[in-house]
Design a protein around this motif. Sequence first.
Motif, short mmCIF file in Angstrom:
data_model
loop_
_atom_site.label_atom_id
_atom_site.label_comp_id
_atom_site.label_asym_id
_atom_site.label_seq_id
_atom_site.Cartn_x
_atom_site.Cartn_y
_atom_site.Cartn_z
N TYR A 450 0.85 -1.17 -0.03
CA TYR A 450 0.08 -0.15 0.07
C TYR A 450 0.79 1.24 -0.06
CZ TYR A 450 -4.09 -2.97 1.05
OH TYR A 450 -5.23 -3.70 1.00
N LYS A 467 -1.27 -0.69 -4.01
CA LYS A 467 -2.62 -0.37 -3.99
C LYS A 467 -2.49 1.11 -3.23
CE LYS A 467 -4.61 -5.00 -3.21
NZ LYS A 467 -5.29 -5.92 -2.24
N LEU A 469 -3.56 3.80 -0.80
CA LEU A 469 -3.94 3.70 0.47
C LEU A 469 -5.27 4.92 0.77
CD1 LEU A 469 -4.05 2.37 3.44
CD2 LEU A 469 -2.38 3.89 3.97
N PRO A 474 -6.74 -1.42 5.45
CA PRO A 474 -6.66 -2.67 4.87
C PRO A 474 -6.83 -3.69 6.11
CG PRO A 474 -4.57 -1.40 4.65
CD PRO A 474 -5.54 -0.63 5.60
N TYR A 481 3.70 -1.01 3.51
CA TYR A 481 3.54 0.18 3.42
C TYR A 481 4.78 0.98 2.75
CZ TYR A 481 2.54 5.18 3.79
OH TYR A 481 2.43 6.65 3.70
#
Length: 519
Positions: A450, A467, A469, A474, A481
């Motif tokens: 993320y 992805k 954030l 999540p 991260y």
Amino acid sequence: MFSTKRKDIFVLTVLSLFALLSIIWIREIDSSEARNLISAREILQNSNWWTPTLNGHFYFENPPLPVWITAFVMMITRSHSEAILRLPNMLCCIFTVLFLYRSMIKIKKDRLFAFLCSFVLLTTFMFIKLGAENTWDIYTYSFAFCASLAFYVYIKYGERKNLYRMGILLILSFLSKGPVGFYSLFVPFLLAHYIIFPREIFRKKIIFVFFTIIVAVGISSIWGISMYLNHGNYFLDVVKNEVLAWTTKHSRSFIFYTDFVVYMGSWLFFSIFVLFRIPKERENKIFYLWTIIVLIFISLIEMKKKKYGLPLYLTSSITIGQLCIYYFRKPYLELKKREKTLLIVQQCFLVFVVLGSLAFLTYFGYIKKEITFGLFFLYAILHLLFLFLFAVGYTEINYAKRVIIFSGLTMLLVNFSSSWILESKFMQNNLLRFRIPVSQEVRESSAPIYSQSFDIEDVWRLGREIKMLNRNIPDERLIFYLGKDEPKDLLKTYEIKKVYDYQKVTHKMEKLYLLEKIY
């Protein structure tokens, strides 16, 4: 024994390989390359060749042919090496060089002229540069360029096979980047041809040409129609945004491409000279007018990038080839004063370039030790040998020929010897490659990644989807991260298990935080 044509093809192929392989491993990927490579990787991951994705989202901004080709190479080589995945672009360039050679032989019945045109093309700076990148542009323009030549051969001789070649090449061009190549190269050639030979527009052949174009448009539209039927308004919105981008993004002035002569590399002065030298023969005027119309057409589009000027480098290879063959066939004493002056200026320019390259290598290679002494010694010997061969053996008979041949070889020499240092010292913030590799633990982990801010190149480098954030926390037990600072919002429900250093494609340092959910 090889025939003379086969020898030419062999020499052109070897020189093309040398030109492109010299730099195919050097450049870091940019956003365009990253999109192609990521889409190809996700095609294989998802086992879905028909509907490409980018970072897990549908990717309809460009047609899929270059992505399909990249995915195929990725599949058969089982490699994610950027150099390996650039090989299809290199082969596309070699195909273009050889297609130009064979087409010019058919059109002019002159093997030497055909060789010189191809030689100029393969030693043009921008053609080499784009041929060593995995992007859409080299495909759409090269196929449209070859389709134009196939069209001319068909009109000249009426052979149906060239009509079929034209159709196939147009399909490939459309499937590479839509109508970009068709607009930038094929339509200008049609205009140039029928301006020079207006009566031919009433011949029966033109009916078959337009029918073939319609068929090519229809076949190449199948993918787009399929995407529309399956994804409706989403696909249309993407297409509308792309059309809008061509009128709003990267907007430049009308004269933006007039400096294309600089990107011709060692053919700089020749490319300037031919712009003001209108051929006398009608058949030669077509290629001159083609270049002028191409310049006008691509200048009319608001969105401009230097790589979008590739059509000019393709067509200029023929106009410069016309000048080269003139020098090859015209006795030196019969040349006009300005024509002799061009040769003298070109000779001085080449000596200056080679001496400058040698000085550059001496400073950065030997004094600054950017390369090993052995490599510097090899480059220095090649430069000195080049200068020696260039300086001896001149006669009035071979003067022009030597200047022309060494013009192309100068580009290959400088490209081969200096590209690494140029890229590392001046193009990538004094870094050629990533000094900090992505941790193997990160690569092997299945935990999702993320981030609140990332570049598309990071998706390629990290090996999987990133992805975005948002406000939603999540659900996964383990996540990564990507960011400069600790994710404070996530630390309410996650704890940091490990931190990895990560160097972005911009060469800035960030962190990859391995987070585990607190239960």
